[in-house]
Design an enzyme around this catalytic site. Structure first.
Site, PDB file in Angstrom:
ATOM      1  CD  GLU A   7     -38.184 -34.973  -5.983  1.00 46.72           C
ATOM      2  OE1 GLU A   7     -37.293 -35.505  -5.301  1.00 46.72           O
ATOM      3  OE2 GLU A   7     -38.947 -34.117  -5.519  1.00 46.72           O
ATOM      4  N   GLY A  73     -31.206 -39.484  -0.084  1.00 43.73           N
ATOM      5  CA  GLY A  73     -29.852 -40.011   0.038  1.00 43.73           C
ATOM      6  C   GLY A  73     -29.894 -41.297   0.857  1.00 43.73           C
ATOM      7  CG  MET A 187     -33.555 -31.956   2.416  1.00 42.76           C
ATOM      8  SD  MET A 187     -32.676 -30.791   1.343  1.00 42.76           S
ATOM      9  CE  MET A 187     -32.763 -29.298   2.291  1.00 42.76           C
ATOM     10  CD  GLU A 188     -38.340 -32.069   0.606  1.00 36.27           C
ATOM     11  OE1 GLU A 188     -38.131 -33.289   0.458  1.00 36.27           O
ATOM     12  OE2 GLU A 188     -37.550 -31.193   0.201  1.00 36.27           O
ATOM     13  CG  ASP A 211     -27.659 -38.448  -2.795  1.00 39.49           C
ATOM     14  OD1 ASP A 211     -27.315 -38.401  -1.601  1.00 39.49           O
ATOM     15  OD2 ASP A 211     -28.746 -37.973  -3.195  1.00 39.49           O
TER      16      ASP A 211
END
Ligand code: ADE
Length: 244
Positions: A7, A73, A187-188, A211
């Site tokens: 990223e 996602g 997740m962050e 995804d």
């Protein structure tokens, strides 16, 4: 700030006058980009790693604004692979101190959601819109075909974060039922949003959908990162900095 090397890679290629400063296990890249002083850093994955990195950005580097770029996602209806989500606010989907506090509420903050900054969000959304207007120019016909990207769209709304890569249809359906407003999961972001709230630092985040957080979520993840997400990241942040 980004969580994964793929990223951040394309962004580092654009920074001029680079200087590397290492703090603990992390390299912070100081540089110039479109006339702005920038610090680029890999947070690593998960809420603790992201919160530590955000705190270092404030305490050690004195940053005045923070932007996260990465992948997520898709959860919301119509939020598909190749689309981009600009966050309006964040929530930790795995935080549960009930019955002491309501589900999702961050103890002693009296809130479960942390907002992003309107000015940064507006610049980020405009930048994303202009990048998505020409996916063929940015990615090329072969990449568009490879990932079945047709007309990538911009979404704006809630992103949820937790210390879990969501990769099952059952879990993503449960998140959709529990948090029907959520457009995407990662997740962050919520951790960085909380740190920025603590320090009064404006924060915004942009996530390319890699995804659908379902049984096929790991499929082609690395190739998508290299061919699509890292190019989107660099192009969007470049456009945003030009607009600030
Ligand atoms: N980042 C990208 N895809 C994700 C997923 N399915 N769950 C959590 N974080 C992600």
């Amino acid at each position: 700030m980004s969580a994964m090397e793929g990223e951040l890679r394309a962004i580092l290629q654009q920074l001029t006058h680079q200087e590397k400063v290492t703090v603990g296990p992390r390299d912070f890249w100081l540089g110039h980009w479109h006339g702005q002083h920038v610090v680029a850093v890999l947070s690593r994955i998960g809420k603790v790693a992201a919160a530590t990195t955000a705190t270092a950005l404030v305490e050690r580097f004195g940053v005045s604004e923070m932007v996260f770029t990465g992948v997520a996602g898709g959860l919301g209806v119509g939020v598909t692979v190749g689309d981009v989500v600009v966050a309006s606010r964040f929530l930790q989907h795995d935080l549960d101190a009930s019955p002491l506090f309501p589900r999702y509420e961050v103890p002693l903050y009296g809130r479960s959601h942390f907002d992003t900054d309107a000015r940064l969000v507006s610049a980020l959304a405009q930048a994303t819109q202009s990048v998505l207007a020409d996916p063929l120019g940015l990615l090329g016909a072969q990449t568009l075909r490879e990932f079945s990207l047709v007309a990538p769209r911009l979404h704006h709304g809630l992103i949820i974060s937790g210390d879990r890569f969501v990769a099952s249809t059952g879990e993503s359906a449960a998140l959709q039922r529990a948090l029907p407003d959520a457009l995407a999961v990662e997740m962050e972001g919520a951790a960085v949003a909380q740190v920025c709230h603590d320090y009064g630092i404006p924060f915004a985040a942009v996530r390319t959908i890699s995804d659908r957080a379902d049984d096929g979520a790991h499929h082609d993840f690395n190739r998508f990162m290299a061919s699509v997400a890292s190019r989107y990241s660099a192009a969007i942040i470049s456009e945003m900095l030009r607009r600030l």
